[in-house]
Structures are given as C-alpha cells and as structure tokens.
Design a protein around this motif. Structure first.
Motif, short mmCIF file in Angstrom:
data_model
loop_
_atom_site.label_atom_id
_atom_site.label_comp_id
_atom_site.label_asym_id
_atom_site.label_seq_id
_atom_site.Cartn_x
_atom_site.Cartn_y
_atom_site.Cartn_z
N LEU A 1 -20.00 14.11 27.54
CA LEU A 1 -20.09 13.33 26.40
C LEU A 1 -19.67 11.83 26.30
O LEU A 1 -18.55 11.59 26.82
N ARG A 2 -20.59 10.82 26.46
CA ARG A 2 -20.33 9.61 26.49
C ARG A 2 -20.66 8.89 25.21
O ARG A 2 -19.88 7.74 24.77
N LEU A 3 -21.45 9.15 24.41
CA LEU A 3 -22.13 8.42 23.34
C LEU A 3 -22.55 9.49 22.32
O LEU A 3 -23.60 9.94 22.67
N LEU B 1 -14.03 16.55 19.11
CA LEU B 1 -14.73 15.49 20.05
C LEU B 1 -13.49 14.45 20.49
O LEU B 1 -13.53 14.14 21.73
N LYS B 2 -12.52 14.48 19.83
CA LYS B 2 -11.02 13.59 20.22
C LYS B 2 -10.63 14.61 21.66
O LYS B 2 -10.33 14.04 22.27
N MET C 1 -13.24 11.49 23.35
CA MET C 1 -14.34 10.56 22.56
C MET C 1 -13.30 9.78 21.51
O MET C 1 -12.43 10.29 20.63
N ARG C 2 -13.48 8.39 21.63
CA ARG C 2 -12.91 7.86 20.46
C ARG C 2 -13.82 7.74 19.14
O ARG C 2 -14.81 7.41 19.24
N GLU D 1 -15.51 3.32 27.26
CA GLU D 1 -14.72 4.32 26.62
C GLU D 1 -15.86 5.40 25.93
O GLU D 1 -16.74 4.82 25.47
N ALA D 2 -15.62 6.54 25.95
CA ALA D 2 -16.51 7.48 25.15
C ALA D 2 -16.39 7.14 23.78
O ALA D 2 -15.30 7.35 23.19
N LEU D 3 -17.58 7.10 23.04
CA LEU D 3 -17.67 6.95 21.66
C LEU D 3 -18.26 7.81 20.76
O LEU D 3 -19.56 8.12 21.29
N ALA D 4 -17.82 8.09 19.61
CA ALA D 4 -18.47 8.77 18.43
C ALA D 4 -18.78 7.77 17.47
O ALA D 4 -17.34 7.59 16.93
#
Length: 251
Positions: free
Chosen positions: A101-103, A171-172, A176-177, A196-199
């Motif tokens: 999971l990157r985005l 997700l955290k 993921m941020r 950074e991986a983001l949500a």
C-alpha cells in the motif's frame, strides 16, 4: 449476434435494477476485466466495430440494437455511444488483497456517483492503489458512476468498509500516514517531499469529514484558494491532493 429478435428491454431503474455500463471506454475496460461478470452486450454494428478495434469481444452474449433502443433503456441523457453492457457489480477487494500500500484514497460518506466516478478516474491517473468507500452512505454502482470513471471502475480496486475508523487504524498499522482534508484545517496543503505511504481522506461536500474521522487523521490540511470562490467540488479537490501527494515521486 442476434438482430432484434427480442423486444426492447424496459427502461431500468439505476437504484434497484441491473447494472448497465455504457460508453466505448467504459465497456472496453469491463470486457478486459477478468474479475467482471458480464451478462449481455447490447451494441450497434458501428459500436461493435469500434470495440473490436481495441480488443476481443468473444465470450460475451451479444445482441444487436439501435441508438433509439439504448436511449429508451438508459435514458436520453446517457452518452452511450451505441453500446451498453449488462454486468454484475464489480468484485470488491479487501485491504489484504492490496500489497504493498503506497497511495490510497479514502472517501468519508461521499454519495454522489458522478463525484465517486470522477475520483476513481483521477485515482487511476495518479497511480493510487485503491479507493475506499463506506458501506453505508456511498453510491451503488451505476452506469453514471462508471461513465464518470471512464474505465477506472475496472482498473482501480474498490474497497467497501463497514467501519471507517477501524480501517484508518489498520492503514496506520500498515505504515500509512493518514492525511485528512478540511477547509478549516490550520495547515495548508503542500507538495510532499518524501516517499511516505499516504492515505488521503476526503469528505462529502458541505458536511466534510466526520469528527471521528478527523480525530484519526495524522494531520489535517486545507486547500488555499486565493480567488473569490473558496471551495471546490470534492473530485477537483481529490485531483489537487493527489498531485501534491505524488509530485515528488514523479521527479
């Protein structure tokens, strides 16, 4: 392909009836999706030729039709381009199906199918791994949503969750941020400088993010707009957010 051997189908109700996808790009993407269950392809001879130029249409029940019949079925406002595909709703994914999971784009009770479709299209364009919606207060899959997505409904994994708060927590734990968007947030949106991986979490127009959703975000940002209009359609906001999130990666 049969030639009008069957009576025209009655006009369908997009809220309760079968799912019809329409438009060349939308139908092509559905035909190419092995996870998509296809029932029947309603198509004019000219549209069939266009579809065959971009890929095979074998293995799907076909029925020749006319633009007028499609107008009666889908409504005169549907831009069907001579083709409609009756399908089962797209197969839903789970978070465990997506790795890495990157985005991720997360929608908090966004109900307008035009907006969800447009956000799917933008998510696909910027390489998002998935789109998350809530099980309640989210639109049913319809031709309107699929048309706005322009094929992305069959390209971007769509995840439907019962509890958005639990999902953000998950997700955290996966690194993921979580970044929420709110017009009253203290910090302005700025291009991300790292990898950074983001949500990215977006709320419905007017209501915005729910309080619990805000509390679970690692940071809240706003879109600064110097012009006289201070708000954007949520699909436009998603495009700006995704550009800011991915600009450093593109470089």
């Amino acid at each position: 392909m049969s030639k009008n051997k069957f009576p025209p189908k009655p006009k369908y109700d997009p809220d309760t009836g079968p799912v019809y996808l329409y438009g060349i790009h939308t139908v092509r993407a559905a035909l190419d999706n092995p996870r998509r269950q296809k029932r029947e392809l309603l198509v004019t001879p000219n549209a069939l030729m266009r579809l065959k130029e971009s890929g095979p249409v074998a293995g799907v029940k076909q029925r020749e039709t006319t633009p007028r019949e499609l107008d009666k079925l889908l409504g005169s406002e549907a831009v069907h381009q001579g083709v409609a595909l009756e399908v089962e709703p797209v197969s839903r994914f789970g978070l465990n199906d997506i790795d890495p999971l990157r985005l991720i784009v997360v929608l908090d009770q966004v109900t307008d199918p035009h907006n969800v479709g447009a956000i799917l299209r933008t998510s696909c364009a910027f390489g998002a791994d998935a789109l998350i919606t809530t099980q309640r207060y989210a639109p049913r899959e319809t031709g309107v949503m699929a048309k706005a997505a322009s094929g992305a409904l069959d390209l971007v994994p769509l995840i439907e969750v019962r509890n958005l708060g639990d999902t953000l927590e998950l997700l955290k734990t996966r690194g993921m941020r979580v970044v929420g968007f709110d017009s009253e947030a203290a910090a302005p949106l700025a291009p991300r400088t790292g990898d950074e991986a983001l949500a990215i979490v977006l709320g419905a127009e007017g209501k915005g993010l729910r309080q619990r959703t805000r509390e679970l975000c690692d940071e809240m940002v706003r879109l600064d707009m110097p012009g006289p209009i201070k708000s954007l359609n949520v699909s436009n906001a998603a495009a700006i957010a995704l550009f800011a999130a991915t600009s450093a990666r593109a470089k």
